[in-house]
Design a protein around this motif. Structure first.
Motif, PDB file in Angstrom:
ATOM      1  N   ILE A   1      18.546  36.449 127.444  1.00 11.45           N
ATOM      2  CA  ILE A   1      18.141  36.263 128.842  1.00 11.45           C
ATOM      3  C   ILE A   1      16.686  36.685 129.033  1.00 11.45           C
ATOM      4  N   TRP A   2      16.298  37.787 128.392  1.00 14.51           N
ATOM      5  CA  TRP A   2      14.904  38.234 128.471  1.00 14.51           C
ATOM      6  C   TRP A   2      13.964  37.135 127.977  1.00 14.51           C
ATOM      7  N   ASN A   3      14.273  36.568 126.829  1.00 13.48           N
ATOM      8  CA  ASN A   3      13.402  35.541 126.253  1.00 13.48           C
ATOM      9  C   ASN A   3      13.331  34.292 127.121  1.00 13.48           C
ATOM     10  N   GLU A   4      14.405  34.014 127.875  1.00 12.25           N
ATOM     11  CA  GLU A   4      14.390  32.869 128.778  1.00 12.25           C
ATOM     12  C   GLU A   4      13.536  33.152 130.020  1.00 12.25           C
ATOM     13  N   ARG A   5      13.605  34.382 130.520  1.00 11.13           N
ATOM     14  CA  ARG A   5      12.905  34.713 131.764  1.00 11.13           C
ATOM     15  C   ARG A   5      11.454  35.120 131.536  1.00 11.13           C
ATOM     16  N   LEU A   6      11.202  35.791 130.426  1.00  9.00           N
ATOM     17  CA  LEU A   6       9.858  36.279 130.154  1.00  9.00           C
ATOM     18  C   LEU A   6       9.408  35.818 128.765  1.00  9.00           C
ATOM     19  N   PRO A   7       9.250  34.528 128.573  1.00 11.74           N
ATOM     20  CA  PRO A   7       8.933  34.012 127.237  1.00 11.74           C
ATOM     21  C   PRO A   7       7.572  34.461 126.707  1.00 11.74           C
ATOM     22  N   ASP A   8       6.680  34.899 127.594  1.00 15.50           N
ATOM     23  CA  ASP A   8       5.346  35.315 127.160  1.00 15.50           C
ATOM     24  C   ASP A   8       5.265  36.800 126.826  1.00 15.50           C
ATOM     25  N   ILE A   9       6.383  37.527 127.010  1.00 10.57           N
ATOM     26  CA  ILE A   9       6.394  38.958 126.718  1.00 10.57           C
ATOM     27  C   ILE A   9       7.405  39.220 125.599  1.00 10.57           C
ATOM     28  N   PRO A  10       6.943  39.472 124.386  1.00 12.10           N
ATOM     29  CA  PRO A  10       7.871  39.661 123.254  1.00 12.10           C
ATOM     30  C   PRO A  10       8.791  40.863 123.461  1.00 12.10           C
ATOM     31  N   LEU A  11      10.044  40.682 123.086  1.00 14.67           N
ATOM     32  CA  LEU A  11      11.023  41.770 123.098  1.00 14.67           C
ATOM     33  C   LEU A  11      11.321  42.154 121.655  1.00 14.67           C
ATOM     34  N   THR A  12      11.072  43.414 121.323  1.00 14.17           N
ATOM     35  CA  THR A  12      11.325  43.917 119.977  1.00 14.17           C
ATOM     36  C   THR A  12      12.547  44.825 119.998  1.00 14.17           C
ATOM     37  N   LEU A  13      13.543  44.521 119.169  1.00 11.27           N
ATOM     38  CA  LEU A  13      14.757  45.327 119.064  1.00 11.27           C
ATOM     39  C   LEU A  13      14.606  46.332 117.929  1.00 11.27           C
ATOM     40  N   VAL A  14      14.906  47.588 118.234  1.00  8.92           N
ATOM     41  CA  VAL A  14      14.763  48.664 117.253  1.00  8.92           C
ATOM     42  C   VAL A  14      16.091  49.407 117.138  1.00  8.92           C
ATOM     43  N   GLN A  15      16.790  49.249 116.011  1.00  8.94           N
ATOM     44  CA  GLN A  15      18.054  49.968 115.833  1.00  8.94           C
ATOM     45  C   GLN A  15      17.765  51.381 115.345  1.00  8.94           C
ATOM     46  N   VAL A  16      18.396  52.354 115.991  1.00 11.96           N
ATOM     47  CA  VAL A  16      18.199  53.761 115.639  1.00 11.96           C
ATOM     48  C   VAL A  16      19.547  54.455 115.588  1.00 11.96           C
ATOM     49  N   PRO A  17      19.706  55.486 114.772  1.00 12.41           N
ATOM     50  CA  PRO A  17      20.954  56.260 114.781  1.00 12.41           C
ATOM     51  C   PRO A  17      21.186  56.863 116.156  1.00 12.41           C
ATOM     52  N   ALA A  18      22.446  56.979 116.531  1.00  9.19           N
ATOM     53  CA  ALA A  18      22.778  57.458 117.877  1.00  9.19           C
ATOM     54  C   ALA A  18      22.142  58.811 118.173  1.00  9.19           C
ATOM     55  N   GLY A  19      22.146  59.703 117.204  1.00  2.59           N
ATOM     56  CA  GLY A  19      21.596  61.033 117.439  1.00  2.59           C
ATOM     57  C   GLY A  19      20.088  61.060 117.562  1.00  2.59           C
ATOM     58  N   GLU A  20      19.406  60.025 117.079  1.00  3.51           N
ATOM     59  CA  GLU A  20      17.942  59.993 117.119  1.00  3.51           C
ATOM     60  C   GLU A  20      17.391  59.225 118.317  1.00  3.51           C
ATOM     61  N   ALA A  21      18.246  58.520 119.041  1.00  3.22           N
ATOM     62  CA  ALA A  21      17.780  57.679 120.150  1.00  3.22           C
ATOM     63  C   ALA A  21      16.996  58.466 121.201  1.00  3.22           C
TER      64      ALA A  21
END
Length: 267
Positions: A26-46
């Motif tokens: 949905i983000w990419n559809e609404r804001l195609p000019d603003i890159p969304l970067t997904l960063v997976q982190v361990p739960a305890g480090e979030a």
């Protein structure tokens, strides 16, 4: 907001078991000019990742420090016990903690539950991670209690799971540093809450505002069909409205017939 003013971007941290794909789409559809970067982190480090500014917001497991973070709870997961497929527990559709009191239960160092008193028989040592504990369950050394999403994430063909009806539950929330509530954070809040792009409760994009103005302007200028037809007939010299006398002769509505005048004399 991360990145330069000329090139904004948005970094979203997420913990294992959480699937941000729908919201990212949905983000990419609404804001195609603003890159969304997904960063997976361990739960305890979030929390540390968010404090350090290494992500703008995160999909994390509660609780969080509410003196520093804002948080919007999204959903609560079912808690399950992971067991070998041939374990006696698989004969039941669901179990309780009392059913597990004689079982060896692993409590890995990254356990997402804050147990007051861990159930079951303690293992010889605590596994470092949940994936390590899953391997030990597969080796028939003990069992593991986790949120259902983690049981699915680390699924193995030789393992299965059953709901634990009275175990603690894990809730997932969108969280971010309260003092860093940027416009892009507000945009993502609107997405996870299901708001439309033009919702009055969300931040409306400038291009959406322009579209609304054009639509409103067009609706004011567009005449109704009746007025348009009447105006067109007047300009083109078309059929005039029916006279009162003609309406009387039609016999509709009980109207009285019009009086006829005397005939003229012929000269």
């Amino acid at each position: 907001m991360t990145g330069s003013e000329e090139s904004p971007s948005f970094r979203l941290a997420y913990v294992p078991g959480v699937t941000p794909a729908k919201w990212a789409r949905i983000w990419n559809e609404r804001l195609p000019d603003i890159p969304l970067t997904l960063v997976q982190v361990p739960a305890g480090e979030a929390p540390d990742v968010l404090r350090a500014g290494e992500a703008d917001a995160g999909l994390v497991r509660l609780p969080v420090d509410r003196t520093f973070f804002s948080a919007i709870p999204l959903y609560t997961e079912t808690t399950v016990v992971v067991v070998p497929k041939d374990h006696l527990i698989t004969a039941a559709d669901e179990v309780t903690l009392a059913d597990l009191e004689d079982e060896v239960l692993f409590h890995p160092l990254d356990d997402v539950f804050d147990w007051d008193s861990p159930p079951g028989e303690p293992a010889f040592e605590r596994p470092a991670t949940t994936p390590d504990a899953i391997e030990l369950v597969a080796a028939n050394v003990g069992l593991l209690i986790v949120p259902q999403s983690l049981a699915r994430l680390y699924h193995r063909k030789d393992l299965t799971y059953r709901p634990v009806t009275d175990a603690p539950e894990s809730s997932v929330a969108l969280s971010w540093p309260e003092e860093a509530t940027t416009d892009l954070v507000e945009d993502f809040i609107g997405i996870v809450r299901g708001r439309t792009v033009n919702s009055s409760r969300g931040r409306t994009r400038p291009d959406a505002q322009a579209d609304d103005k054009r639509k409103q302007s067009g609706s004011r200028q567009k005449p109704t069909a009746a007025k348009s037809a009447q105006s067109s007939g007047a300009r083109s010299g078309g059929a005039k409205p029916t006279s009162r006398a003609a309406r009387g002769r039609s016999g509709t509505g009980g109207a009285k017939p019009a009086k006829r005048g005397k005939p003229r004399r012929r000269s």
